[in-house]
Scaffold this active site. Structure first.
Site, PDB file in Angstrom:
ATOM      1  CB  THR A 117      58.772  58.642 -52.114  1.00 11.68           C
ATOM      2  OG1 THR A 117      59.108  59.247 -50.674  1.00 11.68           O
ATOM      3  CG2 THR A 117      59.260  59.371 -53.033  1.00 11.68           C
ATOM      4  CG  ASP A 118      57.108  61.106 -47.786  1.00 11.91           C
ATOM      5  OD1 ASP A 118      57.177  61.100 -47.709  1.00 11.91           O
ATOM      6  OD2 ASP A 118      56.415  61.579 -46.383  1.00 11.91           O
ATOM      7  CD  GLU A 119      62.771  61.180 -48.880  1.00 10.59           C
ATOM      8  OE1 GLU A 119      63.852  60.987 -49.297  1.00 10.59           O
ATOM      9  OE2 GLU A 119      62.621  60.237 -47.705  1.00 10.59           O
ATOM     10  CE1 TYR A 141      64.616  56.842 -53.256  1.00 16.38           C
ATOM     11  CE2 TYR A 141      63.363  57.891 -50.791  1.00 16.38           C
ATOM     12  CZ  TYR A 141      62.749  57.244 -51.782  1.00 16.38           C
ATOM     13  OH  TYR A 141      62.048  56.094 -52.176  1.00 16.38           O
ATOM     14  CE  LYS A 197      60.038  55.658 -55.987  1.00  9.86           C
ATOM     15  NZ  LYS A 197      59.665  54.732 -56.365  1.00  9.86           N
TER      16      LYS A 197
END
Ligand code: NAD
Ligand code: DAU
Length: 359
Positions: free
Chosen positions: A133-135, A159, A163
């Site tokens: 993810t970009d998060e 989260y 990741k």
């Protein structure tokens, strides 16, 4: 030669499997634990297809994964399996550690052992693709350039931290053990079969039920939205043509505030399924307490995947959002089926009446 997909009963994984079987005549094994987010109804269209097999298992079960890798002669592993909802990671982070970190570690270990046993073309062609993810990059200020592959990793939620940790593990298996691994970091997806705890399907579902539409904080947070089929196509591209050891950022070039997203959904519903009283669904919008540690802005620079692999998104936000709303209107039974039981308990806790209204 078979592809092993993990988490294929969830939102992106199920869209990926359906798209794969339309485009490729290659067998897929779907390994999924079937958490609250996994739903075999997503794959009912391919039940009985001889090219498809489902196995209920945890990615953390290295023995089971090893058995599948060997008995199915697996050519590539694509890891979608994860706990994926930021709000749940804030409420109870532990399962995120278990699945996203420990689970990915076990999956990597099983894959490394299997890879070491291969030789010839089977070895040179083997791939491990980790869907991320970009998060992991954290948050952007209003004038910062979009995230590229060199942006420092600074996750802000449990989260995104898990990741980011899983991305680091995957990278280390390439550097240390030469496992031919690739990582994709994608922006916010939307489209059919999206679990209605996430913003877009939650707003569609609650609007149609006549419920309040919860917007966190001032609603001016920005996300970059990508239609799920475009993401799945990008993953296929990276799997087939990407360079092991590399990461690829994937995005839709659709930066938009949450409030604008909600307003656009309301406008579409006003047109496609108007309220009986002819008032706009916008009247249901309610500003609620912000998410702790809420990232203000995400944006993706997808130049690398466009230049190196020739991928770019096909849908605009307007065309994709219209398709999405039409899908939810045509599949109300799907939403009914997934919004019973555990879902109700989550919604009651997350949007409890004591949660302070902003306005
Ligand atoms: P999802 O929550 O809809 O689906 C996750 C799936 O993984 C479910 O089917 C669930 O049953 C399965 N699963 C969970 N724990 C498991 C375990 N221990 N073993 C096996 N299966 C398990 O998630 P999604 O939105 O489809 O996201 C898929 C992947 O893509 C995730 O890794 C997520 O981090 C990543 N991602 C998502 C987005 C997005 O906007 N949704 C964007 C970028 C990246
Ligand atoms: O950027 C990619 C990520 O996008 C993925 O890695 C995650 O798995 C996926 O869940 C998504 O994370 P977000 O936190 O951005 O998505 P979510 O749909 O939860 O929220 C989108 C934005 O909307 C975010 O700024 C929070 C806000 N929001 C969300 C909910 C559920 C609201 O304002 N109200 C809500 O009720």
């Amino acid at each position: 030669m078979t592809i092993l997909v993990t988490g294929g009963a969830g939102f992106i994984g199920s869209n990926f499997i359906l798209q794969w079987l339309i485009n490729k005549n290659q067998r897929i094994v779907n390994l999924d634990k079937l958490t609250y987010a996994g739903n075999l109804e997503n794959l009912s269209a391919i039940e009985g297809d001889p090219r498809y097999k489902f196995v209920r298992a945890d990615i953390g079960d290295a023995e089971m994964v090893s058995d599948i890798l060997r008995s199915e002669n697996v050519k590539s592993v694509i890891n979608f399996a994860a706990e994926s909802h930021v709000d749940r990671s804030i409420a109870s982070p532990e399962q995120f550690i278990q699945t996203n970190l420990v689970g990915t570690f076990n999956l990597l270990e099983a894959s490394r052992t299997f890879f070491d046993e291969l030789d010839g073309e089977a070895k040179s062609g083997f791939r491990f693709l980790h869907v991320s993810t970009d998060e992991i990059f954290g948050t952007l200020g209003p004038n910062d350039p979009p995230f590229d592959e060199e942006t420092p990793i600074r996750p802000n939620s449990p989260y995104s931290a898990t990741k980011a940790g899983s991305d680091h593990l995957v990278r280390s298996y390439f550097e240390t053990y030469k496992l031919p691994a690739l990582i994709t970091n994608c922006s916010n997806n939307y489209g059919p079969r999206h679990f209605p705890e996430k913003l877009i399907p939650l707003i569609i579902h609650r609007a149609l039920k006549g419920e309040q539409l919860p917007v966190y904080g001032d609603g001016k947070q920005i996300r970059d939205w990508l239609y799920v089929d475009d993401h799945c196509e990008a993953i296929r591209n990276v799997l087939e043509h990407g360079t092991p050891g590399q990461t690829y950022n994937i995005g839709g070039n659709n930066e938009i505030t949450n409030l604008d997203v909600v307003n656009k959904i309301c406008a579409l519903l006003d047109d496609l399924s108007p309220r009986e009283d002819r008032q706009s669904y916008v009247s249901q919008v309610s500003f609620v307490t912000d998410r702790p540690g809420h990232d203000r802005r995400y944006a993706i620079n997808a130049t690398k995947i466009r230049h190196e692999l020739g991928w770019s998104p096909k849908e605009t936000f307007e065309s994709g959002l219209r398709k999405t709303v039409l899908w939810y209107l045509a599949n109300s039974q799907w939403t009914e089926n997934v919004t019973s039981g555990e879902y109700r308990q989550w919604i009651d806790r997350q949007y409890a009446s004591e949660r302070k209204a902003w306005q």
